[in-house]
Design a protein around this motif. Structure first.
Motif, PDB file in Angstrom:
ATOM      1  N   MET A   1       0.858  -1.188   0.000  1.00  8.68           N
ATOM      2  CA  MET A   1       0.000   0.000   0.000  1.00  8.68           C
ATOM      3  C   MET A   1       0.899   1.246   0.000  1.00  8.68           C
ATOM      4  O   MET A   1       1.670   1.448   0.940  1.00  8.68           O
ATOM      5  N   GLY A   4      -2.615   4.762   2.140  1.00  5.34           N
ATOM      6  CA  GLY A   4      -3.773   4.139   2.772  1.00  5.34           C
ATOM      7  C   GLY A   4      -4.240   5.000   3.918  1.00  5.34           C
ATOM      8  O   GLY A   4      -4.040   6.213   3.911  1.00  5.34           O
ATOM      9  N   ALA A  12      -6.871   5.820  -2.401  1.00  2.44           N
ATOM     10  CA  ALA A  12      -5.940   4.770  -1.994  1.00  2.44           C
ATOM     11  C   ALA A  12      -5.041   4.438  -3.187  1.00  2.44           C
ATOM     12  O   ALA A  12      -5.492   4.446  -4.329  1.00  2.44           O
ATOM     13  N   TYR A  14      -2.138   1.570  -4.532  1.00  2.00           N
ATOM     14  CA  TYR A  14      -1.546   0.246  -4.304  1.00  2.00           C
ATOM     15  C   TYR A  14      -0.507  -0.033  -5.388  1.00  2.00           C
ATOM     16  O   TYR A  14      -0.819  -0.001  -6.584  1.00  2.00           O
ATOM     17  N   ARG A  15       0.725  -0.281  -4.974  1.00  2.00           N
ATOM     18  CA  ARG A  15       1.805  -0.522  -5.929  1.00  2.00           C
ATOM     19  C   ARG A  15       1.705  -1.930  -6.493  1.00  2.00           C
ATOM     20  O   ARG A  15       1.690  -2.905  -5.741  1.00  2.00           O
TER      21      ARG A  15
END
Ligand code: CO
Ligand code: CO
Length: 308
Positions: A1, A4, A12, A14-15
């Motif tokens: 994350m 977050g 948000a 997210y990689r």
């Protein structure tokens, strides 16, 4: 994350791998204008905005809606069409969704976007010396309240609708072109609430010049007559204590700074030497830009927003 709840931001993140980060956000609200199509378009522009505030591009969206069963079907269709047209205009599609029955209509989107993990813009990227730029005029809370009280004239309503349906896409792309690292969109917490979030996350102080702020047609007129949404007072009592006024303001002017926005513009902290690039990148799309202040040094308790 990457982003977050640890450091709350516009969406948000997210990689997925070294070159791809997934962005997700959800936003919906009750009608703020009388025309269903425009309501849908505003709700969609507002929902997409959080992806743009993070520096992402939109991949697809899902509808989230609640409608009273007695509502004529054409109204419902118009709301969804308004939203779908906005999503389609950025080369994305609405790929699904969920609708329930409820007393009061609600509509919005779940939006999925993508960005390069190194190019994400956050609230915490503002640095001393950066210039503060704003990409839409303020005052949608006052105008929509004036609409509800039947005080707004036609020109004021159409200017507000035009602003609320205007996408933050071009502004976001200009930020990326200029290497901007800090941005957020101005929504429910008003200019000062969102500015304070940026100040706190960046450990900096934001100095905003009142006379440089752009207002929607009619915003000042209706604010002077106290056409404020309840949210403006809530925002003022919550964020007001962290704001320093270094010039005298009328009480209505001070409350107006806390006016909750719907589908507001981006507030970005642009490195000073990147400003010409930012402005050049905005102009082909007809994107307006206002320089409203600067980021100054501040530590600990000094963190805050100063109005000059
Ligand atoms: Co936001
Ligand atoms: Co949002």
């Amino acid at each position: 994350m990457l982003v977050g709840l640890g450091a709350p931001d516009d969406a948000a993140v997210y990689r997925l791998d070294d070159e791809h980060a997934l962005i997700q956000t959800v936003d919906f609200f009750t009608p703020i204008v009388d025309t269903p199509y425009e309501y849908g378009a505003i709700a969609a522009a507002n929902a997409l905005s959080d992806v743009y505030a993070m520096g992402g591009r939109v991949l697809f969206a899902l509808n989230i809606a609640a409608f009273p069963p007695q509502l004529p079907p054409w109204m419902l269709a118009d709301v969804l069409r308004g939203g779908a047209d906005v999503v389609r205009s950025v080369g994305a599609a609405i790929a699904g969704g969920h609708t329930i029955q409820d007393k009061e209509p609600k509509y919005g989107l779940v939006v999925t976007g993508m960005a390069h993990p190194d190019k994400i813009m956050t609230k915490g990227g503002a640095r001393e010396g950066d210039l503060l730029v704003l990409t839409k005029p303020l005052g949608t809370g006052v105008i929509t309240t004036a609409i509800k009280r039947e005080l707004a004239d036609e020109a004021e309503v159409s200017a507000a609708i035009r602003s609320m349906t205007w996408l933050n896409k071009a502004a976001s792309e200009a930020c990326l072109a200029a290497g901007v690292k800090a941005a957020t969109d101005i929504t429910g917490f008003g200019l000062l609430g969102h500015a304070l979030e940026m100040a706190e996350a960046s450990g900096a102080r934001l100095r905003i010049e009142f006379d440089r702020l752009p207002w929607l047609p009619g915003a000042l007129r209706h604010a002077e007559k106290w056409a404020f949404a309840g949210g403006a007072f809530n925002n003022k009592s919550f964020y007001g204590p962290a704001v320093t006024l270094t010039r005298p303001l009328e009480e209505w002017q001070e409350i107006l700074l806390h006016d909750p926005q719907t589908s507001g513009g981006l507030l970005a902290a642009a490195p000073r030497d990147a400003l010409p690039t930012f402005i050049d990148a905005c102009s082909p799309a007809g994107q307006e830009v206002w320089v409203i202040g600067e980021v100054t040094a501040g530590e600990g308790a000094e963190v805050g927003v100063e109005i000059v």
